[in-house]
Design a protein around this motif. Structure first.
Motif, PDB file in Angstrom:
ATOM      1  N   PRO A   1     -19.751  33.495 -11.533  1.00 14.22           N
ATOM      2  CA  PRO A   1     -19.033  34.318 -10.550  1.00 14.22           C
ATOM      3  C   PRO A   1     -18.854  33.548  -9.250  1.00 14.22           C
ATOM      4  CG  PRO A   1     -21.329  34.987 -10.656  1.00 14.22           C
ATOM      5  CD  PRO A   1     -21.151  33.959 -11.729  1.00 14.22           C
ATOM      6  N   PRO A   2     -17.709  33.664  -8.611  1.00 16.38           N
ATOM      7  CA  PRO A   2     -17.506  32.980  -7.325  1.00 16.38           C
ATOM      8  C   PRO A   2     -18.173  33.745  -6.192  1.00 16.38           C
ATOM      9  CG  PRO A   2     -15.548  34.189  -7.913  1.00 16.38           C
ATOM     10  CD  PRO A   2     -16.494  34.372  -9.067  1.00 16.38           C
ATOM     11  N   PHE A   3     -18.460  33.036  -5.126  1.00 18.43           N
ATOM     12  CA  PHE A   3     -18.967  33.695  -3.925  1.00 18.43           C
ATOM     13  C   PHE A   3     -17.781  33.910  -2.998  1.00 18.43           C
ATOM     14  CE2 PHE A   3     -21.118  34.021   0.187  1.00 18.43           C
ATOM     15  CZ  PHE A   3     -22.113  34.925  -0.133  1.00 18.43           C
ATOM     16  N   PRO A   4     -17.412  35.163  -2.719  1.00 17.08           N
ATOM     17  CA  PRO A   4     -16.184  35.415  -1.942  1.00 17.08           C
ATOM     18  C   PRO A   4     -16.292  34.884  -0.523  1.00 17.08           C
ATOM     19  CG  PRO A   4     -17.441  37.421  -2.250  1.00 17.08           C
ATOM     20  CD  PRO A   4     -18.103  36.397  -3.103  1.00 17.08           C
ATOM     21  N   ALA A   5     -15.130  34.648   0.076  1.00 20.88           N
ATOM     22  CA  ALA A   5     -15.094  34.092   1.429  1.00 20.88           C
ATOM     23  C   ALA A   5     -15.693  35.028   2.456  1.00 20.88           C
ATOM     24  CB  ALA A   5     -13.653  33.741   1.803  1.00 20.88           C
TER      25      ALA A   5
ATOM     26  N   TRP B   1     -24.179  26.169  -2.571  1.00 22.05           N
ATOM     27  CA  TRP B   1     -23.543  25.411  -1.485  1.00 22.05           C
ATOM     28  C   TRP B   1     -22.493  26.275  -0.778  1.00 22.05           C
ATOM     29  CZ3 TRP B   1     -19.484  21.025  -1.604  1.00 22.05           C
ATOM     30  CH2 TRP B   1     -19.490  20.359  -0.377  1.00 22.05           C
ATOM     31  N   ASP B   2     -21.758  27.082  -1.563  1.00 25.96           N
ATOM     32  CA  ASP B   2     -20.798  28.002  -0.941  1.00 25.96           C
ATOM     33  C   ASP B   2     -21.515  28.963   0.007  1.00 25.96           C
ATOM     34  OD1 ASP B   2     -18.737  26.822  -2.305  1.00 25.96           O
ATOM     35  OD2 ASP B   2     -18.732  28.288  -3.943  1.00 25.96           O
TER      36      ASP B   2
ATOM     37  N   GLN C   1     -21.017  29.174   4.188  1.00 24.22           N
ATOM     38  CA  GLN C   1     -20.652  30.422   4.875  1.00 24.22           C
ATOM     39  C   GLN C   1     -21.732  30.850   5.856  1.00 24.22           C
ATOM     40  OE1 GLN C   1     -18.937  33.678   2.814  1.00 24.22           O
ATOM     41  NE2 GLN C   1     -18.092  32.418   1.152  1.00 24.22           N
ATOM     42  N   ALA C   2     -23.007  30.642   5.488  1.00 23.61           N
ATOM     43  CA  ALA C   2     -24.091  30.993   6.397  1.00 23.61           C
ATOM     44  C   ALA C   2     -24.045  30.146   7.655  1.00 23.61           C
ATOM     45  CB  ALA C   2     -25.431  30.830   5.684  1.00 23.61           C
ATOM     46  N   THR C   3     -23.707  28.880   7.511  1.00 20.46           N
ATOM     47  CA  THR C   3     -23.607  28.001   8.684  1.00 20.46           C
ATOM     48  C   THR C   3     -22.482  28.442   9.593  1.00 20.46           C
ATOM     49  OG1 THR C   3     -24.500  26.164   7.389  1.00 20.46           O
ATOM     50  CG2 THR C   3     -23.305  25.606   9.406  1.00 20.46           C
TER      51      THR C   3
ATOM     52  N   GLU D   1     -24.098  20.844   5.402  1.00 24.81           N
ATOM     53  CA  GLU D   1     -23.836  22.246   5.716  1.00 24.81           C
ATOM     54  C   GLU D   1     -22.356  22.575   5.676  1.00 24.81           C
ATOM     55  OE1 GLU D   1     -25.629  22.990   9.459  1.00 24.81           O
ATOM     56  OE2 GLU D   1     -27.685  22.950   8.694  1.00 24.81           O
ATOM     57  N   GLN D   2     -21.522  21.596   5.884  1.00 27.52           N
ATOM     58  CA  GLN D   2     -20.078  21.784   5.819  1.00 27.52           C
ATOM     59  C   GLN D   2     -19.470  20.648   5.006  1.00 27.52           C
ATOM     60  OE1 GLN D   2     -18.340  24.327   6.716  1.00 27.52           O
ATOM     61  NE2 GLN D   2     -19.945  25.437   7.825  1.00 27.52           N
TER      62      GLN D   2
END
Length: 392
Positions: A50-54, A85-86, A90-92, A116-117
């Protein structure tokens, strides 16, 4: 399928509802803050990741910590690391504190290696208009390639001398196989092309010579043109497209399969073991193909002359024999040997410098055909100047 869910004392979360064992995640909350619960088997080959949504962390307050819960996590591979990593990126961006201490040790170590990016794509290179620099670089590359081909030819010649004295590593089975492919197997296409070339020369000559009642000189025209130029050049072009391209594709395939590297590791010289049989087979067969092409080309002109003009068969061949001097055959014979060496060397060199992908095999074959045809025509022009200087 990603669907929203509600639970007591939990954030409104996104849950991946699947069958047993399929990877799923959801946002949860406890006393320490927000928790991402991972369960199932995260295997990339299954194709069910499953993808992690934006906007997956939009409900988490800025400055709040995020942890992971992996009690129900099964097998995993790089698919889980890509998902984490996604989350990390997003957390960063959201200014959240991501704690990975509850992840498996190997997953945590791999995640720590990732930035982180994601690195931004490099800007396109700035191209300046520098014609002098481009010409100089192209000239240096061309001179370097000429030197490499010359060195390869010298190594092959030394290997031929060693093979002649019984100290070489060329196998006679390889030489005989290449001779069969470059000689008898090419007789049909060489014969068809040279027959048509001879017929075309006779047809063009007959149209003009018939106006001056000089029909018999069609035999001289066809004989001299075929023996001096057309048979050697057309046969060489056929061999460049048929055999030269095959040599380049074969060596490029061996390069991709790391067979060339294996020969180098075992100390077997590629120039003697692989290239020498290819070049030597062309040098041995091209003169005979040239003589065969001369005969078939003259026969093609004979068929047209007999059908269109008032020329007898005996008269045609008598005029042909009288018109062609022996030195014309000598010139064509020498040219065919040089054409063979050129085709063999350039084709093998192009195969050796090819890449290791399947597409590079086709590129190497195409390049070998183009270089072989252009090289044959350029070398024939040089021979024309030399023959004119010597009065041949």
């Amino acid at each position: 399928m990603i669907v929203p869910t509600e639970a007591p004392n939990r954030l409104e979360s996104l849950v991946n509802t699947t069958d047993h064992g399929q990877p799923e995640w959801r946002l949860d909350s406890d006393a320490s803050g927000t928790v991402i619960v991972l369960s199932g088997e995260w295997i990339a080959q299954d194709g069910r990741i499953p993808p992690f949504p934006a906007d997956g962390l939009r409900q988490v307050k800025k400055g709040q910590g995020i942890a992971f819960r992996t009690d129900s996590l099964g097998r995993w591979d790089t698919a889980l690391i890509s998902f984490l990593w996604d989350v990390k990126q997003q957390a960063t961006r959201a200014g959240l504190d991501l704690r990975a201490d509850t992840l498996p040790d190997s997953a945590r170590k791999l995640l720590d290696l990732l930035p982180e990016q994601a690195a931004p794509p490099p800007p396109p290179p700035h191209r300046r208009f520098a014609p002098v620099t481009a010409i100089g670089a192209h000239t240096l590359d061309s001179l370097t390639e000429i030197g490499t081909v010359t060195e390869l030819g010298a190594e092959t010649a030394r290997g031929a001398l060693a093979a002649a004295t019984g100290r070489g590593r060329m196998r006679m089975t390889d030489l005989m196989s290449n001779v069969r492919d470059a000689g008898p197997s090419a007789l049909l296409i060489v014969g068809i092309v040279n027959f048509l070339v001879g017929a075309i020369l006779a047809f063009v000559g007959a149209v003009q010579l018939h106006k001056f009642a000089a029909d018999i000189y069609v035999a001289s025209l066809v004989g001299i043109a075929v023996v001096r130029e057309m048979s050697a050049v057309m046969t060489a072009i056929i061999m460049a497209g048929r055999t030269g391209g095959a040599y380049a594709a074969r060596i490029a395939t061996m390069q991709g399969n790391e067979e060339i590297d294996a020969l180098t590791v075992f100390g077997i010289p590629v120039s003697t073991y692989l290239i020498l049989p290819s070049i030597l087979s062309l040098i041995l067969t091209m003169p005979f193909l040239y003589l065969y092409g001369c005969l078939i080309g003259i026969l093609g002109g004979f068929c047209v002359a007999i059908g269109m003009l008032t020329v007898t068969g005996a008269g045609y061949f008598h005029q042909t024999i009288n018109a062609i001097a022996l030195n014309q055959f000598e010139l064509g014979f020498i040219k065919s040997i040089f054409f063979a060496a050129l085709i063999g060397l350039t084709s093998c060199r192009i195969g050796l410098r090819a890449g290791r992908s399947a597409a590079d095999v086709g590129i190497a074959a195409t390049r070998a055909v183009v270089v072989g045809i252009v090289g044959v025509i350029a070398l024939d022009a040089i021979f024309a100047v030399i023959a004119n200087t010597l009065g041949i």
